[in-house]
Motif scaffolding. Structure first.
Motif, PDB file in Angstrom:
ATOM      1  N   LYS A 345     -32.386  18.647 -18.734  1.00 16.28           N
ATOM      2  CA  LYS A 345     -31.605  18.763 -17.486  1.00 16.28           C
ATOM      3  C   LYS A 345     -32.191  17.862 -16.403  1.00 16.28           C
ATOM      4  O   LYS A 345     -31.468  17.174 -15.686  1.00 16.28           O
ATOM      5  CB  LYS A 345     -31.617  20.226 -16.988  1.00 16.28           C
ATOM      6  CG  LYS A 345     -30.665  21.123 -17.770  1.00 16.28           C
ATOM      7  CD  LYS A 345     -30.770  22.554 -17.280  1.00 16.28           C
ATOM      8  CE  LYS A 345     -30.181  23.508 -18.307  1.00 16.28           C
ATOM      9  NZ  LYS A 345     -30.592  24.893 -18.116  1.00 16.28           N
ATOM     10  N   LYS A 349     -30.453  14.402 -14.694  1.00 16.97           N
ATOM     11  CA  LYS A 349     -30.258  14.141 -13.251  1.00 16.97           C
ATOM     12  C   LYS A 349     -30.782  12.760 -12.887  1.00 16.97           C
ATOM     13  O   LYS A 349     -30.124  11.983 -12.203  1.00 16.97           O
ATOM     14  CB  LYS A 349     -31.019  15.203 -12.432  1.00 16.97           C
ATOM     15  CG  LYS A 349     -30.180  16.413 -12.086  1.00 16.97           C
ATOM     16  CD  LYS A 349     -30.969  17.312 -11.150  1.00 16.97           C
ATOM     17  CE  LYS A 349     -30.306  18.682 -11.038  1.00 16.97           C
ATOM     18  NZ  LYS A 349     -31.139  19.634 -10.301  1.00 16.97           N
ATOM     19  N   GLU A 350     -32.021  12.453 -13.353  1.00 18.83           N
ATOM     20  CA  GLU A 350     -32.647  11.173 -13.010  1.00 18.83           C
ATOM     21  C   GLU A 350     -31.875   9.984 -13.570  1.00 18.83           C
ATOM     22  O   GLU A 350     -31.759   8.946 -12.939  1.00 18.83           O
ATOM     23  CB  GLU A 350     -34.091  11.133 -13.525  1.00 18.83           C
ATOM     24  CG  GLU A 350     -35.046  11.875 -12.618  1.00 18.83           C
ATOM     25  CD  GLU A 350     -36.502  11.558 -12.922  1.00 18.83           C
ATOM     26  OE1 GLU A 350     -36.800  10.405 -13.268  1.00 18.83           O
ATOM     27  OE2 GLU A 350     -37.330  12.474 -12.813  1.00 18.83           O
TER      28      GLU A 350
END
Length: 430
Positions: A345, A349-350
């Motif tokens: 997760k 995002k990154e």
């Protein structure tokens, strides 16, 4: 070479007056190469290369073995005294950094001599210098290295000190390997893990390899080694060789405070991208201690997904006290799965991707793809006997790797050579 690598990396992140900066940096690179040419081929290098060129197969093996023993004998005392001061000065970071630099300088092995050969070749090649016959004929260096690689010697793929891949040298060596063997298919097995977690020892035991494991000397950068698939097993596989890529430990002590995370991310992305399969080696039983490493590994797999590459992976827990405790291991696997899902997760995002679970990033089954290893020694070395359970664990892991390899066609050596170039250039552009 370190200075050349630094300037070369700067070429990929130019700001301001880009054209002018680019011309200046290209000029600096050529000046560095000229400096290398001016000081290349010292007397010891001439003697070393002359011996490699003139000795027969067995004599060459003896020569390299004895050279390594001599080098180890010369540097052991220095390494021991530096490591002792490292232990006594645990507190002050500035002093530790100085000792780390000393430690890097004192570490010396055959890989440094081959690195020097590669740099002499790269410098002459980039300046298009004419060749001379004899030991200083730099154009023959890739052929010498290719012969050693075919006979089972590890070759440096990424220089751990400069954090750079000598693309011209690697391309030259692989070109010679292709000339000698043909454009064979290879199954690329990459290995990642924390420093001093027994990666090289495990590979040496599993495939009878020769990765450096002497005390005080950890693997730096990445090394590749060719293993021929025997005639009787070749019929089960679509490839002719296994190419093992062993890497330096992530979170290396010597690099603490020196942009470690960036270096680790670069290394992990590079070797995960190269591998048809990646072995992730965890030391001990607690995945919480592995958080940083898992994050680096998951992010590397996420990047592969973005560019439509799908390597497989296997986790190895080494130094586990009770390999047979099924309930405890089930609990460990569940915790590892949760950790990997959390990391997926975060990495999503990154990297700007959609991923809820680690299995969204890569085909992964926690029941089949996690293995527990017994401790290598029964008791405390140096007097402890080897643990017979370790050999059993190694054999079981080898069976798992080979069963997964049956489903993979591998890649040709020329594709592997192009992949190295493309991956490294993509990493530089980041």
């Amino acid at each position: 070479w370190k200075e050349w690598s630094k300037i070369h990396k700067e070429l990929y992140c130019l700001k301001g007056n880009i054209e002018n900066d680019e011309v200046q940096k290209e000029q600096k690179l050529m000046e560095k190469r000229q400096e290398q040419v001016n000081v290349s081929c010292s007397e010891p290098m001439k003697m070393f290369i002359e011996s490699l060129s003139t000795l027969s197969g067995n004599e060459k093996d003896y020569f390299l073995k004895w050279t390594q023993i001599l080098i180890d004998a010369l540097s052991t005392d220095d390494l021991s005294s530096i490591l002792q001061t490292y232990d006594t000065k645990r507190a002050k970071q500035t002093e530790l950094n100085k000792i780390s630099t000393k430690l890097q300088s004192a570490t010396f092995g055959l890989e440094h001599i081959f690195r020097e050969m590669g740099q002499i070749y790269e410098a002459h090649e980039s300046l298009q210098k004419p060749t001379k016959s004899g030991p200083t004929d730099w154009s023959k260096y890739p052929e010498l290295a290719a012969e050693l690689m075919i006979s089972g010697h590890p070759m440096e793929l990424m220089d751990g000190d400069a954090g750079h891949v000598p693309l011209t040298w690697i391309a030259g060596v692989l070109e010679e390997v292709i000339k000698k063997l043909g454009d064979k298919r290879v199954f690329v097995l990459s290995v990642l893990g924390i420093q001093s977690s027994g990666k090289s020892t495990m590979l040496n035991a599993m495939f009878g390899l020769q990765f450096a494991v002497s005390a005080g000397r950890c693997t730096k950068g990445a090394f590749m080694q060719l293993i021929e698939v025997s005639e009787e097993t070749k019929k089960d596989f679509e490839f002719d060789y296994v190419l093992v890529v062993d890497t330096e430990g992530l979170r290396a002590l010597e690099l603490e405070g020196n942009a470690t995370l960036h270096h680790d991310n670069e290394l992990a992305t590079f070797v995960v991208g190269l591998g048809n399969m990646t072995l992730i080696n965890i030391f001990g039983e607690n995945p919480a201690e592995m958080q940083d490493v898992l994050q680096i590994v998951v992010q590397a797999f996420m990047r592969m997904k973005k560019i439509k590459l799908s390597p497989s992976c296997v986790f190895v827990h080494q130094n586990v006290t009770d390999v047979g405790a099924a309930e405890k291991n089930m609990d460990e696997k569940r915790r590892l799965q949760e950790k990997l899902d959390d990391m997926a997760k975060l990495a999503a995002k990154e990297e700007g991707c959609d991923a809820e679970f680690f299995s969204d990033v890569i085909a992964f089954d926690v029941q089949k793809d996690v293995n527990y290893f017994a401790q290598l020694w029964e008791g405390s070395p140096p007097m402890a006997p080897p643990n017979p359970g370790y050999s059993k664990s190694v054999q079981e892991l080898k069976t798992i790797i080979l069963s997964k390899a049956k489903e993979c066609a591998g890649i040709t050596l020329s594709q592997f050579r192009s992949k190295i170039q493309d991956l490294w250039k993509a990493l530089m552009n980041e």
